[in-house]
Design a protein around this motif. Structure first.
Motif: not given
Length: 203
Positions: A31-37, A137-148, A181-190
């Motif tokens: 939900a919140v990873t389309n904008m890095l801020t 921090l672990g949660y944030s690491f994944v969310l920031i990577a998706i947002a980037l 787009g978020a599903f796709f990015t999260l899937g690749l990162l996972t």
């Protein structure tokens, strides 16, 4: 044997990351990873809530009756979420309009409740505080990577600033600012993260 501070951090950030290893907190990751801020503010809120709720539950663990411990833990978590919501509303009202509903949902985030019950209710305050910080921090690491990935491809910006020479080469990928787009990015990162931590995944 008690865990060391280093092992607690390694587990929370990498080996037992709550998002790609335990598949928790996925709703906010989408939900919140389309904008890095927006992502950074959400991550700060989750880190604060996870760390402080773990610390508080650990301090009170010997005084909370077992049969009502879940209710007390939810009350503790809700108190810290309200603090986060008030801070974001006061300091960044424009961003709060977008992520406000998701900030309230931190109360129901499985990661926070899970760490309070599984770790903080059975351990001393200092390890519990570290566990909360590491998990956040672990949660944030994944969310920031998706947002980037999502913000540059979807909007052509980073933290709201346009990419260099954007008009000459950039094309909007509208799908990246939508849930698929978020599903796709999260899937690749996972897939990448699990391949790094579990060699059998490569096969």
């Amino acid at each position: 044997m008690a865990e060391t501070s280093k092992s607690i951090f390694e587990k929370g950030i990498w080996a037992e990351n709550p998002v790609y290893r335990q598949v928790l907190g996925i709703c906010s990751a989408l939900a919140v990873t389309n904008m890095l801020t927006n992502t950074l503010l959400m991550c700060a809120g989750v880190i604060f809530t996870t760390a402080m709720s773990n610390l508080t539950v650990s301090i009170l663990r010997n005084y909370i009756p077992t049969r009502i411990r879940m209710m007390v833990q939810v009350l503790i978590i809700a108190s810290f979420v309200m603090m986060v919501d008030i801070m974001i509303r006061a300091t960044a009202p424009d961003i709060h309009r977008f992520i406000g509903p998701y900030v309230g949902l931190i109360i129901t985030n499985c990661i926070i409740m899970g760490r309070a019950e599984a770790f903080a209710s059975q351990n001393r305050p200092w390890p519990s505080l570290l566990d909360g910080l590491a998990t956040g921090l672990g949660y944030s690491f994944v969310l920031i990577a998706i947002a980037l990935v999502r913000e540059p491809l979807g909007f052509g910006t980073i933290l709201g600033y346009s990419l260099p020479a954007k008009d000459l080469w950039w094309q909007s990928w509208t799908i990246m600012i939508m849930p698929p787009g978020a599903f796709f990015t999260l899937g690749l990162l996972t897939w990448w993260a699990r391949a790094k931590t579990d060699p059998s995944v490569k096969e």
